[in-house]
Write a protein that holds these residues in place. Structure first.
Motif, PDB file in Angstrom:
ATOM      1  N   TRP A 100       0.843  -1.192   0.000  1.00  0.00           N
ATOM      2  CA  TRP A 100       0.000   0.000   0.000  1.00  0.00           C
ATOM      3  C   TRP A 100       0.876   1.237   0.000  1.00  0.00           C
ATOM      4  O   TRP A 100       1.849   1.304   0.761  1.00  0.00           O
ATOM      5  N   SER A 135      -3.903  -5.882 -11.284  1.00  0.00           N
ATOM      6  CA  SER A 135      -5.144  -5.547 -10.581  1.00  0.00           C
ATOM      7  C   SER A 135      -4.803  -4.422  -9.616  1.00  0.00           C
ATOM      8  O   SER A 135      -3.859  -4.531  -8.830  1.00  0.00           O
ATOM      9  N   HIS A 136      -5.577  -3.336  -9.671  1.00  0.00           N
ATOM     10  CA  HIS A 136      -5.284  -2.114  -8.920  1.00  0.00           C
ATOM     11  C   HIS A 136      -6.444  -1.835  -7.976  1.00  0.00           C
ATOM     12  O   HIS A 136      -7.600  -1.842  -8.398  1.00  0.00           O
ATOM     13  N   PHE A 137      -6.149  -1.621  -6.680  1.00  0.00           N
ATOM     14  CA  PHE A 137      -7.178  -1.419  -5.671  1.00  0.00           C
ATOM     15  C   PHE A 137      -6.958  -0.105  -4.937  1.00  0.00           C
ATOM     16  O   PHE A 137      -5.819   0.278  -4.655  1.00  0.00           O
ATOM     17  N   ASP A 138      -8.062   0.563  -4.588  1.00  0.00           N
ATOM     18  CA  ASP A 138      -7.973   1.809  -3.837  1.00  0.00           C
ATOM     19  C   ASP A 138      -8.206   1.553  -2.346  1.00  0.00           C
ATOM     20  O   ASP A 138      -8.417   0.410  -1.932  1.00  0.00           O
ATOM     21  N   CYS A 166     -10.928  -0.668  -0.742  1.00  0.00           N
ATOM     22  CA  CYS A 166     -10.800  -2.093  -1.071  1.00  0.00           C
ATOM     23  C   CYS A 166     -11.449  -2.441  -2.408  1.00  0.00           C
ATOM     24  O   CYS A 166     -11.534  -3.605  -2.783  1.00  0.00           O
ATOM     25  N   ALA A 167     -11.912  -1.432  -3.130  1.00  0.00           N
ATOM     26  CA  ALA A 167     -12.532  -1.664  -4.436  1.00  0.00           C
ATOM     27  C   ALA A 167     -11.462  -1.769  -5.514  1.00  0.00           C
ATOM     28  O   ALA A 167     -10.479  -1.027  -5.494  1.00  0.00           O
ATOM     29  N   ARG A 168     -11.659  -2.699  -6.428  1.00  0.00           N
ATOM     30  CA  ARG A 168     -10.748  -2.767  -7.578  1.00  0.00           C
ATOM     31  C   ARG A 168     -11.117  -1.609  -8.483  1.00  0.00           C
ATOM     32  O   ARG A 168     -12.195  -1.564  -9.057  1.00  0.00           O
ATOM     33  N   ASP A 169     -10.207  -0.644  -8.564  1.00  0.00           N
ATOM     34  CA  ASP A 169     -10.470   0.549  -9.380  1.00  0.00           C
ATOM     35  C   ASP A 169      -9.830   0.457 -10.747  1.00  0.00           C
ATOM     36  O   ASP A 169      -9.882   1.405 -11.524  1.00  0.00           O
ATOM     37  N   TYR A 208      -8.240  -2.727 -13.813  1.00  0.00           N
ATOM     38  CA  TYR A 208      -7.620  -3.970 -14.249  1.00  0.00           C
ATOM     39  C   TYR A 208      -6.909  -3.613 -15.538  1.00  0.00           C
ATOM     40  O   TYR A 208      -7.532  -3.124 -16.491  1.00  0.00           O
ATOM     41  N   HIS A 262      -3.199   3.267  -2.638  1.00  0.00           N
ATOM     42  CA  HIS A 262      -3.558   2.166  -3.526  1.00  0.00           C
ATOM     43  C   HIS A 262      -2.534   1.043  -3.432  1.00  0.00           C
ATOM     44  O   HIS A 262      -1.478   1.192  -2.811  1.00  0.00           O
ATOM     45  N   CYS A 296      -8.236  -3.713   4.157  1.00  0.00           N
ATOM     46  CA  CYS A 296      -8.653  -4.636   3.116  1.00  0.00           C
ATOM     47  C   CYS A 296      -8.197  -6.047   3.479  1.00  0.00           C
ATOM     48  O   CYS A 296      -7.114  -6.220   4.025  1.00  0.00           O
TER      49      CYS A 296
END
Length: 137
Positions: A56, A73-76, A79-82, A84, A101, A134
């Motif tokens: 992070w 795969s990119h997450f904010d 915890c949402a995948r913001d 791909y 992120h 997350c």
């Protein structure tokens, strides 16, 4: 293209006690680095092995990248995948501590990124951040 000439990595090192360091084998190589006025431009190639993550973090300046191999795969921080990003994709990461992120390789092949950091002079490539809660790393 300037972005392809001046980039760095999303890889940081463990800083604060609760920071999440990058996974084993995550590496980056500086290709070029230039300072113009009060801005550092750093071009870097980053490799993320299968099953590993960047840790992070956030950046003090904008980051621009292209995916040369694999899929990120990119997450904010919610915890949402913001995002791909498969091979050939363009990635933009805005600056600021409110833009925490993580990038994760959930595939079977290493991810190779070409990354351009556009940072205030003297800034680190990334700032470590704790996991925002997350259930994954």
């Amino acid at each position: 293209m300037l972005a392809a000439v001046v980039a760095a990595t999303t890889v940081g090192t463990a800083g604060a006690a609760q920071a999440t360091p990058p996974g084993p084998g995550v590496s980056g190589t500086v290709i070029a680095q230039h300072t113009v006025g009060g801005t550092d431009y750093v071009l870097r190639e980053i490799t993320i092995p299968p099953g590993q993550a960047t840790g992070w973090h956030y950046h003090d300046g904008a980051l621009y990248a292209t995916v040369r191999q694999g899929a990120l795969s990119h997450f904010d921080a919610t915890c949402a995948r913001d995002g791909y990003y498969p091979r050939g994709s363009f990635i933009y990461e805005p600056a600021g501590a409110d833009e925490v992120h993580i990038g994760i390789n959930r595939g079977r092949t290493p991810i190779v990124l070409e990354v351009l950091y556009v940072l205030p002079t003297g800034s680190p490539l990334s700032q470590d951040a704790p996991n925002p809660g997350c259930p994954f790393e």
